[in-house]
Every structure is written in structure tokens, then in C-alpha cells.
Design an enzyme around this catalytic site. Structure first.
Site, PDB file in Angstrom:
ATOM      1  N   VAL A  54       0.851  -1.196   0.000  1.00 34.53           N
ATOM      2  CA  VAL A  54       0.000   0.000   0.000  1.00 34.53           C
ATOM      3  C   VAL A  54       0.884   1.242   0.000  1.00 34.53           C
ATOM      4  CG1 VAL A  54      -1.750   1.290   1.282  1.00 34.53           C
ATOM      5  CG2 VAL A  54      -1.883  -1.197   1.175  1.00 34.53           C
ATOM      6  N   ASP A  55       1.799   1.301   0.953  1.00 35.45           N
ATOM      7  CA  ASP A  55       2.764   2.389   1.064  1.00 35.45           C
ATOM      8  C   ASP A  55       4.079   1.785   1.554  1.00 35.45           C
ATOM      9  OD1 ASP A  55       4.335   4.564   1.664  1.00 35.45           O
ATOM     10  OD2 ASP A  55       2.945   5.453   3.101  1.00 35.45           O
TER      11      ASP A  55
END
Length: 308
Positions: A54-55
Site C-alpha cells: 500500500v505504502d
């Protein structure tokens, strides 16, 4: 193979994968140690794909798409803000840390133990490891999320995102209020220490370990708390009470025998947190990934684009 190990092992896994010609994917940032294998991976024809979570990961897709659209229409990205938080849903954040570990507690804690650099209003800002959690800032309006800590080095994204015109480039991690102060206190006490300890042996209790690392005169809670008060700089009496209560909640003042992990304090603490703060059946998580772009157009007008 998809790497779900802690990031500290990824460079070694990549070296082994090149030998066996096994493709590798990780959710980690590309570290200098990982880059050392770049030429060998290319020669072996091994695919090593990093930053696909996601990050980092999905956040890059949002950024590149929007920046490309702005540039294609003649605009300039003057500010880029990207924040991410993988959190328990509000109704499930019912422990003192207000966090549940859906991945390695070691990785989660160490991710908050990195220096940070970013660009703010045209100037580079650098924050040392020991100051990072003290510099966490409130961010209101995103459900109950109140904490922002700066996320490692944001500066290279000016080049990788092709936004040399940007005067602010800031990436941060979102946590519920109180998390950053708790992590800072655990570190000040000594629990983030990854060095092997000869004295850290099976049979010790949590109270005995606390006596050792705080220099308390005995294993009583009052003696240990007195030493913690001397080691930690609590921002207020209320925060002091809350953090001491969280240490008690996790059993770290108790006479319970400790399961030693890794012969170091951090891994031993992570073992306890993993036991107490893992998702239970029916509990829900929450991912927040808000982006903000401040765009300047050819006529001088500015507008703000937000995505989440």
C-alpha cells in the site's frame, strides 16, 4: 516468491533468490543493501520488484497518475502530500497503544525509528531518529486519526515523480492519538534496543528486566516507575499516567516469566506485543491513504486536489 519477512532480511533473500533464479517481490523500500544486487539480478534474469504494498506501492500509482494528468494539461505540482495508515478500525482500537499488528511488530516499530527528511516551503527539513516521535503532528478530519509522523526520506520523490517544481514534498504515517508518545517512551526506557544482551536469559521476569534496563533499586513497580520518570520526558502528567498505565496493561511490570526472543530487548518486547495485539476473529482493520496536490496552472491560478 513474495517477501513477507521483516525488511532486515530482504537483501539476504534477494541474494539467495538470484542464485536459484527465483523472482522476488517485497513491500519494502529499496535499500542500499538491496541495490548492491541490482547488476547480479539483471545478469541472472531475476525479477526483483520492491515497493508493491500500500505504502510504498499503491500510493505511487495515485501520485504518478495525478502528476501525469497535471503536467499533460500544462500545470505544475507545487505541493505533494501523501499519508498512509494501516490501523485497526475505530471500534477495534481498544488497547492503550490503539494499534493492532497485522504484520511484524518489529518491522512496525522500527519503521518509526528512522530519521526523516522532506521539503517544506522550498527548504529541506531533517529530523533525527530521537526527535521523530516528538515531532508527530495532529491531523484532524480523517475519522479518529490524530497522529502524523514523517515517513523516512521524501526528497528523492521530487526526481522519481518528476516534480522538480514542487516546493513541498511530504510523506507521513498516520496513527491514532497517543501512539507516537508511547513508542517514544518505550524507546527511552530501552525497549527498542536490538543489541544482544548476555544477561537476557530464560527465567527472568518482566519486572527483573525492567529493573536491569532502568537501573531501579528493586523489582517493585514503584521503584521501576520512579526510574522511568527519570528516563522519559513526558509532555504532561496526563501522558505520563497514560503511558505508565499502558506499560502495566502489557504486563511489563509483572512477575510473569518472559519468553526471550532474539537475545535482545526489542524482539522480546515484540513477542509480547504480538501475543497481546494481534487481530482476533471478527476484528476489522482500516487503511487510509489520503493524498493532496496543490497545482499551479499557466494562468497563475492554483487549486487543490485531494484523493483518498
Amino acid at each position: 516468491m513474495y517477501g513477507m519477512l521483516s525488511f532486515i532480511y530482504h537483501a539476504a533473500v534477494i541474494r539467495s533468490a538470484i542464485i536459484s533464479k527465483t523472482n522476488v517481490g517485497t513491500t519494502s523500500y529499496v535499500s542500499p543493501a538491496m541495490l548492491e544486487s541490482d547488476a547480479a539480478a539483471k545478469e541472472a534474469g531475476t525479477v526483483v520488484l520492491n515497493g508493491v504494498g500500500v505504502d510504498p506501492g499503491i500510493d505511487h500509482l495515485y501520485a504518478i497518475r495525478t502528476i501525469g494528468e497535471v503536467h499533460a494539461n500544462g500545470g505544475k505540482v507545487k505541493e505533494f502530500h501523501s499519508y498512509c495508515g494501516g490501523l485497526p478500525a475505530p471500534g477495534c482500537a481498544d488497547n492503550p497503544l490503539k494499534y493492532i499488528f497485522s504484520w511484524s511488530p518489529r518491522g512496525a516499530i522500527l519503521s518509526q525509528r528512522n530519521p526523516a527528511s522532506f521539503i517544506l516551503n522550498g527548504k529541506q527539513v531533517d529530523i533525527a531518529v530521537e526527535d521523530l516521535m516528538n515531532r508527530a503532528e495532529p491531523r484532524h478530519g480523517w475519522l479518529l486519526v490524530r497522529g502524523l509522523s514523517y515517513n523516512r526520506n521524501s526528497i528523492p520523490f521530487r526526481e522519481s515523480y518528476n516534480i522538480p517544481e514542487a516546493e513541498t514534498i511530504l510523506r507521513g504515517s498516520l496513527r491514532y492519538g497517543g501512539y507516537s508518545k508511547s513508542i517514544k517512551a518505550f524507546a527511552d526506557i530501552g525497549w527498542s534496543d536490538t543489541a544482544n544482551k548476555d544477561w537476557l536469559k530464560p527465567g527472568l521476569t518482566w519486572a527483573q528486566i525492567h529493573q536491569k534496563i532502568t537501573g531501579a533499586s528493586d523489582t517493585s513497580e514503584s521503584s521501576i516507575v520512579s526510574c522511568i520518570n527519570a528516563k522519559c520526558k513526558f509532555p504532561s502528567k496526563a501522558e505520563r499516567k497514560r503511558i505508565i498505565s499502558s506499560v502495566r496493561h502489557f504486563g511489563l511490570f509483572s512477575s510473569e516469566q518472559v519468553t526471550i526472543r532474539g537475545e535482545n530487548l526489542l524482539d522480546t518486547l515484540c513477542g509480547q506485543l504480538e501475543k497481546l495485539l494481534s487481530f482476533k476473529r471478527g476484528e476489522r482493520d482500516l487503511v487510509m491513504l489520503p493524498h493532496k496536490f496543490v497545482v499551479e496552472w499557466t494562468d497563475g491560478k492554483k487549486d487543490t486536489r485531494t484523493y483518498s
